[in-house]
Scaffold this active site. Structure first.
Site, PDB file in Angstrom:
ATOM      1  N   TRP A 103      48.044  77.870   6.403  1.00 10.66           N
ATOM      2  CA  TRP A 103      46.698  77.954   5.529  1.00 10.66           C
ATOM      3  C   TRP A 103      46.768  79.096   4.962  1.00 10.66           C
ATOM      4  CZ3 TRP A 103      46.355  73.162   4.382  1.00 10.66           C
ATOM      5  CH2 TRP A 103      46.295  72.312   5.562  1.00 10.66           C
ATOM      6  N   ASP A 173      38.507  81.942   7.421  1.00  7.62           N
ATOM      7  CA  ASP A 173      38.652  80.534   7.490  1.00  7.62           C
ATOM      8  C   ASP A 173      38.740  80.171   8.818  1.00  7.62           C
ATOM      9  OD1 ASP A 173      39.772  77.934   7.586  1.00  7.62           O
ATOM     10  OD2 ASP A 173      41.582  78.248   6.485  1.00  7.62           O
ATOM     11  N   LYS A 197      37.554  68.992  11.745  1.00 11.75           N
ATOM     12  CA  LYS A 197      38.256  69.308  12.983  1.00 11.75           C
ATOM     13  C   LYS A 197      37.158  69.357  14.164  1.00 11.75           C
ATOM     14  CE  LYS A 197      42.048  70.850  10.623  1.00 11.75           C
ATOM     15  NZ  LYS A 197      42.271  71.672   9.689  1.00 11.75           N
TER      16      LYS A 197
HETATM   17  C1  LIG Z   1      42.989  71.899   8.294  1.00  9.57           C
HETATM   18  C2  LIG Z   1      42.797  73.348   7.865  1.00  9.57           C
HETATM   19  C3  LIG Z   1      42.676  73.673   6.211  1.00  9.57           C
HETATM   20  C4  LIG Z   1      42.977  72.697   5.237  1.00  9.57           C
HETATM   21  O1  LIG Z   1      41.415  71.758   5.422  1.00  9.57           O
HETATM   22  P1  LIG Z   1      41.225  70.743   4.104  1.00  9.57           P
HETATM   23  O2  LIG Z   1      39.925  70.305   4.754  1.00  9.57           O
HETATM   24  O3  LIG Z   1      42.214  69.484   4.563  1.00  9.57           O
HETATM   25  O4  LIG Z   1      41.325  71.378   2.827  1.00  9.57           O
HETATM   26  C5  LIG Z   1      42.716  74.759   5.878  1.00  9.57           C
HETATM   27  N1  LIG Z   1      42.663  76.022   6.940  1.00  9.57           N
HETATM   28  C6  LIG Z   1      42.926  75.675   8.188  1.00  9.57           C
HETATM   29  C7  LIG Z   1      42.963  76.899   8.983  1.00  9.57           C
HETATM   30  C8  LIG Z   1      42.908  74.400   8.722  1.00  9.57           C
HETATM   31  O5  LIG Z   1      43.017  74.355   9.852  1.00  9.57           O
END
Ligand SMILES: *Cc1c(COP(=O)(O)O)cnc(C)c1O
Length: 360
Positions: A103, A173, A197
């Site tokens: 990511w 993030d 999540k």
């Molecule tokens: C799941 C995840 C993403 C991607 O998320 P989307 O909502 O599918 O774009 C990005 N960064 C992290 C750390 C993630 O766990």
């Protein structure tokens, strides 16, 4: 039928009580005779949902008054593009990145379209099984921001050191551990997270952004990617993800009723300890991450008998323990222990792991 325990990395399990409330709201929102899915995003009813959801997050994370909270579409991935478009100078823009997994690398690749990206720390040479110490990092004082993926969903690592000393905005993030453990919002310029999540359902990202960083998008920025537009229009420049905002609001109320982030953190520490303690003493399974880098929300492990992997997943599924497969890029197993996973779920999982180990 009893609900199975779902350890999926995302979309992830939701609190049962929230799902029950949502199923009511799905058909008839608070006795109004119509569904949340059918309501106008310009109505007073929706405005109330939006205000409550925003206030819920502000209270849970103690978001300071000089930060705005945005509910945006495009998931966390769209933030990989929105952050550089809004924070990088149009001429000679640059950002420092800590790359601790897929990511983070995707976020860096997107930023590279708009300026210079400098990798100041990486966990690549350790296959992303340890999170670098950031405290002593030398951050470029002229960069427009520093980007950190604070919990690595796929590898099961988390930031464990203090943040580096820098005057430039830090962007996090926090998709896979937001609300699972305390995060001092005031130390960051931007924190973003996909909702599916630990916040609610897919189709939305939450962005907490310091107001002084809003309204500086480069001029070619498409309207829907401009934080300034979303802030001015209360996240409803166009039709917002109404149901996703509603779901987040329900989850925030549920989290608050449990005692907020500090209480959830205690519970998450207990859940993670139960599983890591078992893995550390196991003769069959072994954890992929050691020490303080261990994530509380994503636990990765493998087993010495890879030939038994299919049987493992089959038996787990039959026992109502779902989605234990690791990300396809890592293999092995990954168990996601987000806030909505009760301690009983981890106890059931560990009991199964013990039994499986005893049979081999
Ligand atoms: C799941 C995840 C993403 C991607 O998320 P989307 O909502 O599918 O774009 C990005 N960064 C992290 C750390 C993630 O766990």
């Amino acid at each position: 039928m009893a609900r199975p325990y779902n350890f999926c990395g995302g979309p992830a399990t939701l609190p049962e009580s929230v799902l029950k409330q949502a199923s009511q709201g799905l058909f008839d929102y608070q006795g109004r005779g119509y569904s949340v899915l059918e309501m106008s995003h310009r109505s007073g009813v929706y405005d109330e949902i939006y205000q409550e959801t925003k206030a819920g997050l502000r209270s849970l994370m103690a978001v300071p008054d000089d930060y705005d909270i945005l509910f945006l579409q495009g998931g966390a991935t769209l933030q990989f593009s929105m952050v550089p478009l809004n924070l990088m100078k149009p001429e000679n823009g640059s950002a420092d990145f800590v790359t601790t997994g897929v990511w983070a690398e995707k976020a860096a690749a997107e930023a590279r379209r708009f300026g210079t990206v400098r990798e100041i720390a990486s966990s690549k040479d350790q296959n992303h099984t340890a999170f670098p110490n950031l405290e002593t990092l030398a951050v470029n004082p002229n960069a427009d921001y520093l980007h950190i993926t604070t919990n690595n969903t796929i590898y099961g690592t988390r930031m464990h050191s203090a943040l580096p000393t820098t005057a430039i905005p830090i962007v996090a993030d926090a998709s896979s551990h937001i609300l699972a453990e305390p995060l001092d919002v005031s130390r960051y310029g931007v924190i973003y997270a996909g909702a599916q999540k630990n916040i609610g359902i897919a189709g939305m990202a939450v962005v907490m952004i310091k107001q002084e960083l809003i309204g500086k998008a480069r001029k070619e920025t498409p309207v829907l990617l401009d934080y300034g537009i979303h802030a001015a229009k209360k996240s409803a420049y166009n039709t917002p993800p109404v149901f996703a905002v509603y779901m987040a609001g329900l989850v925030f109320k549920w989290a608050q009723a449990l005692g907020g982030v500090s209480a959830l953190h205690e519970l998450n520490l207990a859940k993670a300890k139960l599983l890591y303690d078992f893995l550390d003493g196991s003769s069959l399974f072994f954890p992929l991450v050691q020490g303080p880098s261990r994530s509380l929300t994503n636990v990765t492990f493998r087993m010495h008998r890879e030939d038994r992997a299919d049987a493992f997943h089959e038996e787990a599924t039959a026992r109502g323990l779902l989605n234990l497969k690791g990300h396809r890029s890592v293999g092995g197993m990954r168990v996601s222990l987000y806030n909505a996973m009760p301690l009983e779920g981890v106890q059931a999982l560990v009991a199964f792991l013990k039994e499986f180990e005893a049979k081999i």
